[in-house]
Design an enzyme around this catalytic site. Structure first.
Site, PDB file in Angstrom:
ATOM      1  N   THR A   1       6.440   0.345   1.877  1.00 13.35           N
ATOM      2  CA  THR A   1       7.356   1.156   2.690  1.00 13.35           C
ATOM      3  C   THR A   1       6.933   2.352   3.446  1.00 13.35           C
ATOM      4  OG1 THR A   1       8.903   1.053   0.632  1.00 13.35           O
ATOM      5  CG2 THR A   1       9.285   2.783   2.175  1.00 13.35           C
TER       6      THR A   1
ATOM      7  N   LYS B   1       9.818  10.606  -0.775  1.00 13.66           N
ATOM      8  CA  LYS B   1       9.031   9.945   0.287  1.00 13.66           C
ATOM      9  C   LYS B   1       9.900   9.244   1.193  1.00 13.66           C
ATOM     10  CE  LYS B   1       6.106   5.872   1.053  1.00 13.66           C
ATOM     11  NZ  LYS B   1       5.490   4.712   0.805  1.00 13.66           N
TER      12      LYS B   1
ATOM     13  N   LYS C   1      15.531  -0.441   4.928  1.00 13.85           N
ATOM     14  CA  LYS C   1      14.994   0.333   3.895  1.00 13.85           C
ATOM     15  C   LYS C   1      15.513   1.644   3.656  1.00 13.85           C
ATOM     16  CE  LYS C   1      12.279   1.115   0.183  1.00 13.85           C
ATOM     17  NZ  LYS C   1      12.485   0.747  -1.212  1.00 13.85           N
TER      18      LYS C   1
ATOM     19  N   LEU D   1       0.802  -1.129   0.030  1.00 13.59           N
ATOM     20  CA  LEU D   1       0.126  -0.087  -0.005  1.00 13.59           C
ATOM     21  C   LEU D   1       0.787   1.169  -0.231  1.00 13.59           C
ATOM     22  CD1 LEU D   1      -2.370  -1.477   2.625  1.00 13.59           C
ATOM     23  CD2 LEU D   1      -3.041  -1.010   0.250  1.00 13.59           C
ATOM     24  N   PRO D   2       0.346   2.496  -0.359  1.00 14.74           N
ATOM     25  CA  PRO D   2       1.137   3.733  -0.357  1.00 14.74           C
ATOM     26  C   PRO D   2       2.232   4.205   0.788  1.00 14.74           C
ATOM     27  CG  PRO D   2      -1.123   3.956  -1.562  1.00 14.74           C
ATOM     28  CD  PRO D   2      -1.203   2.691  -0.652  1.00 14.74           C
TER      29      PRO D   2
HETATM   30  P1  NAD Z   1       0.414   2.399  -6.056  1.00 16.98           P
HETATM   31  O1  NAD Z   1       0.061   3.641  -6.011  1.00 16.98           O
HETATM   32  O2  NAD Z   1       0.921   2.274  -7.846  1.00 16.98           O
HETATM   33  O3  NAD Z   1      -0.140   1.283  -5.565  1.00 16.98           O
HETATM   34  C1  NAD Z   1      -0.927   1.388  -4.466  1.00 16.98           C
HETATM   35  C2  NAD Z   1      -2.218   0.485  -4.598  1.00 16.98           C
HETATM   36  O4  NAD Z   1      -2.820   0.530  -3.262  1.00 16.98           O
HETATM   37  C3  NAD Z   1      -3.099   1.216  -5.444  1.00 16.98           C
HETATM   38  O5  NAD Z   1      -3.291   0.431  -6.480  1.00 16.98           O
HETATM   39  C4  NAD Z   1      -4.200   1.634  -4.646  1.00 16.98           C
HETATM   40  O6  NAD Z   1      -5.311   1.687  -5.403  1.00 16.98           O
HETATM   41  C5  NAD Z   1      -3.939   0.709  -3.534  1.00 16.98           C
HETATM   42  N1  NAD Z   1      -4.869   1.071  -2.324  1.00 16.98           N
HETATM   43  C6  NAD Z   1      -4.746   1.992  -1.693  1.00 16.98           C
HETATM   44  N2  NAD Z   1      -5.635   2.093  -0.704  1.00 16.98           N
HETATM   45  C7  NAD Z   1      -6.097   0.730  -0.612  1.00 16.98           C
HETATM   46  C8  NAD Z   1      -7.057   0.229   0.408  1.00 16.98           C
HETATM   47  N3  NAD Z   1      -7.460   0.728   1.306  1.00 16.98           N
HETATM   48  N4  NAD Z   1      -7.446  -0.899   0.084  1.00 16.98           N
HETATM   49  C9  NAD Z   1      -7.008  -1.784  -1.058  1.00 16.98           C
HETATM   50  N5  NAD Z   1      -6.176  -0.967  -2.122  1.00 16.98           N
HETATM   51  C10 NAD Z   1      -5.672   0.147  -1.625  1.00 16.98           C
HETATM   52  O7  NAD Z   1       2.120   2.455  -5.511  1.00 16.98           O
HETATM   53  P2  NAD Z   1       3.273   1.473  -5.566  1.00 16.98           P
HETATM   54  O8  NAD Z   1       4.398   1.927  -6.592  1.00 16.98           O
HETATM   55  O9  NAD Z   1       2.859  -0.047  -5.940  1.00 16.98           O
HETATM   56  O10 NAD Z   1       3.891   1.380  -4.286  1.00 16.98           O
HETATM   57  C11 NAD Z   1       3.731   0.586  -3.118  1.00 16.98           C
HETATM   58  C12 NAD Z   1       4.400   0.617  -2.098  1.00 16.98           C
HETATM   59  O11 NAD Z   1       5.684   0.049  -2.629  1.00 16.98           O
HETATM   60  C13 NAD Z   1       4.622   1.946  -1.706  1.00 16.98           C
HETATM   61  O12 NAD Z   1       4.833   1.980  -0.054  1.00 16.98           O
HETATM   62  C14 NAD Z   1       5.946   2.527  -2.065  1.00 16.98           C
HETATM   63  O13 NAD Z   1       6.817   3.524  -1.409  1.00 16.98           O
HETATM   64  C15 NAD Z   1       6.797   1.111  -2.122  1.00 16.98           C
HETATM   65  N6  NAD Z   1       7.672   1.093  -3.232  1.00 16.98           N
HETATM   66  C16 NAD Z   1       7.658   1.292  -4.423  1.00 16.98           C
HETATM   67  C17 NAD Z   1       8.514   1.136  -5.623  1.00 16.98           C
HETATM   68  C18 NAD Z   1       8.338   1.790  -6.853  1.00 16.98           C
HETATM   69  O14 NAD Z   1       9.145   1.753  -7.851  1.00 16.98           O
HETATM   70  N7  NAD Z   1       7.212   2.019  -7.277  1.00 16.98           N
HETATM   71  C19 NAD Z   1       9.736   0.531  -5.263  1.00 16.98           C
HETATM   72  C20 NAD Z   1       9.895   0.255  -3.920  1.00 16.98           C
HETATM   73  C21 NAD Z   1       8.897   0.588  -3.114  1.00 16.98           C
END
Ligand code: NAD
Length: 293
Positions: A94, A244, A169, A65-66
Site C-alpha cells: 500500500t 497509515k 485502496k 514492502l512497507p
Molecule cells: P511487514 O513490516 O510485516 O513486512 C514488510 C517486509 O518488508 C519486512 O519483512 C521487511 O524486512 C521487508 N523489507 C523492507 N525493506 C526491504 C528491502 N529493501 N528489501 C527486502 N525486504 C524489505 O509489513 P506487512 O504487514 O507485511 O505489510 C506490507 C504491505 O502491505 C504494507 O504496505 C501494508 O500497508 C500493506 N498491507 C498490510 C496489511 C496487514 O494487515 N498487515 C493489510 C493490507 C495491506
C-alpha cells in the site's frame, strides 16, 4: 508454472509467497530479515542472497514492502537493472498514488511493464489466499499479472490505469475508517441511552445504519460474527495501519483538492489512538477511546 521473484516476506508477503509456491511456482524470495527468509524457506520458497538475484530470470516480480520509499528503492537498485524485459512487475504494497505512478513510468521508460496491485484483507487472508487485489495498469499488464494474483487471492479487479489500484485502496479504507468510528459511536451512545448492544445490533443490522463494520466486524464483544472485539482487539488490522492508509488518503485528497472532512477527522482520531499507545490493537478497538465500557 513460472519463475516468480518475491521481495518483502513480512506479515503479508510471507503468506502470499507461500501461496505462490503452493500453486507450483518457482518462488525466488528475498527479505532483509533472516527470520522472514527462514519462514519462506519452510514454506517452499527458494531463498536468495539479494533482491537482484531473486529478480533475474523471473516472469513476475512481486513486491510487498512497507511504504513507497522502499518500493522506489528496491525498483531502482535491484529490479530495473536485472529484470527480464518480458517480466511483469507487481507491487502489492500500500503506497501513495503519486509514487505508484512514478515507479510505473520509470519502469515503462526501461521497457518494463508495472502494475500496482494493493490488497484488501489482512494477515489471515494473505495466509489463506483469499485477498482481494485492486489493480492499476494497462489492460495487457493486468492480464499478465492476473494469474499470479489469482494464486494469492479470491478476487482480482482491474481498477484502471497506473495508480488506480492504490486510489481504490485508500478510498475504500478512508470509507472503512470513518464508518468504523461512526459504528463505534452509535454503539456507545445506544448503550448510554439504555439499549442492549445485541438489541441495537439486531435493529441497526437490518436498518439503514447497516455497514460492513457492523455486520462483519462488529466492534462490540459478543455481538455479531466473531471479530477482533472478541479477542480484546488483538490481531486483525492494526490501528497503526489504518492510520497509515488514512494519511495516504489525506495526502491524495489534498493533491487533487478534494474535500474529505470525515476522512480527516478519522485520521485525527486514529492518530490520537496510536499516540496513546494503542496502534498495535485492531482498528475496531477505537471504541475504547470513544467511551465504551
Ligand atoms: P511487514 O513490516 O510485516 O513486512 C514488510 C517486509 O518488508 C519486512 O519483512 C521487511 O524486512 C521487508 N523489507 C523492507 N525493506 C526491504 C528491502 N529493501 N528489501 C527486502 N525486504 C524489505 O509489513 P506487512 O504487514 O507485511 O505489510 C506490507 C504491505 O502491505 C504494507 O504496505 C501494508 O500497508 C500493506 N498491507 C498490510 C496489511 C496487514 O494487515 N498487515 C493489510 C493490507 C495491506
Amino acid at each position: 508454472m513460472a519463475r516468480v521473484a518475491f521481495i518483502g516476506l513480512g506479515n503479508m508477503g510471507g503468506g502470499m509467497a507461500a501461496n505462490l509456491a503452493k500453486a507450483g511456482h518457482d518462488v525466488h524470495a528475498f527479505d532483509l530479515s533472516e527470520e522472514a527468509l527462514a519462514k519462506a524457506k519452510k514454506a517452499g520458497c527458494l531463498v536468495c542472497d539479494s533482491a537482484a538475484d531473486a529478480v533475474k530470470g523471473a516472469e513476475a516480480i512481486v513486491t510487498m514492502l512497507p511504504a513507497g520509499r522502499h518500493v522506489e528503492q528496491v525498483y531502482a537498485d535491484s529490479v530495473f537493472g536485472n529484470a527480464e524485459r518480458t517480466a511483469v512487475l507487481i507491487d502489492c504494497s500500500t503506497i501513495d498514488v503519486e509514487t505508484a505512478r512514478r515507479v510505473a513510468d520509470a519502469a515503462s521508460a526501461k521497457g518494463l511493464t508495472a502494475v500496482d496491485a494493493p490488497v484488501s484483507g489482512g494477515i489471515a487472508a494473505a495466509a489463506a489466499g483469499t485477498l482481494t487485489f485492486m489493480v492499476g495498469g494497462s489492460r495487457s499488464g493486468f492480464e499478465r499479472a492476473q494469474g499470479f494474483l489469482e494464486d494469492m487471492g479470491k478476487t482480482v479487479i482491474h481498477a484502471g490505469g497506473n495508480g488506480a489500484g492504490q486510489a481504490a485502496k485508500i478510498c475504500n479504507n478512508m470509507l472503512l475508517g470513518a464508518t468504523m468510528i461512526a459504528t463505534c459511536e452509535a454503539f456507545v451512545l445506544a448503550e448510554k441511552l439504555g439499549l442492549d448492544p445485541q438489541t441495537f445490533y439486531d435493529i441497526a443490522s437490518v436498518s439503514s445504519g447497516q455497514s460492513w463494520s457492523m455486520t462483519s466486524y462488529c466492534p462490540v464483544p459478543g455481538v455479531g460474527p466473531e471479530s477482533p472485539a472478541d479477542r480484546d482487539y488483538a490481531g486483525g488490522f492494526a490501528a497503526a495501519l489504518m492510520l497509515k492508509d488514512l494519511r495516504l488518503a489525506m495526502e491524495a485528497a489534498s493533491s487533487v483538492d478534494a474535500q474529505a472532512p470525515m476522512g480527516a477527522r478519522a485520521a485525527e482520531l486514529y492518530q490520537r489512538f496510536s499516540d496513546a499507545g494503542s496502534g498495535g490493537l485492531d482498528f475496531s478497538g477505537i471504541i475504547k477511546a470513544l467511551g465504551a465500557k
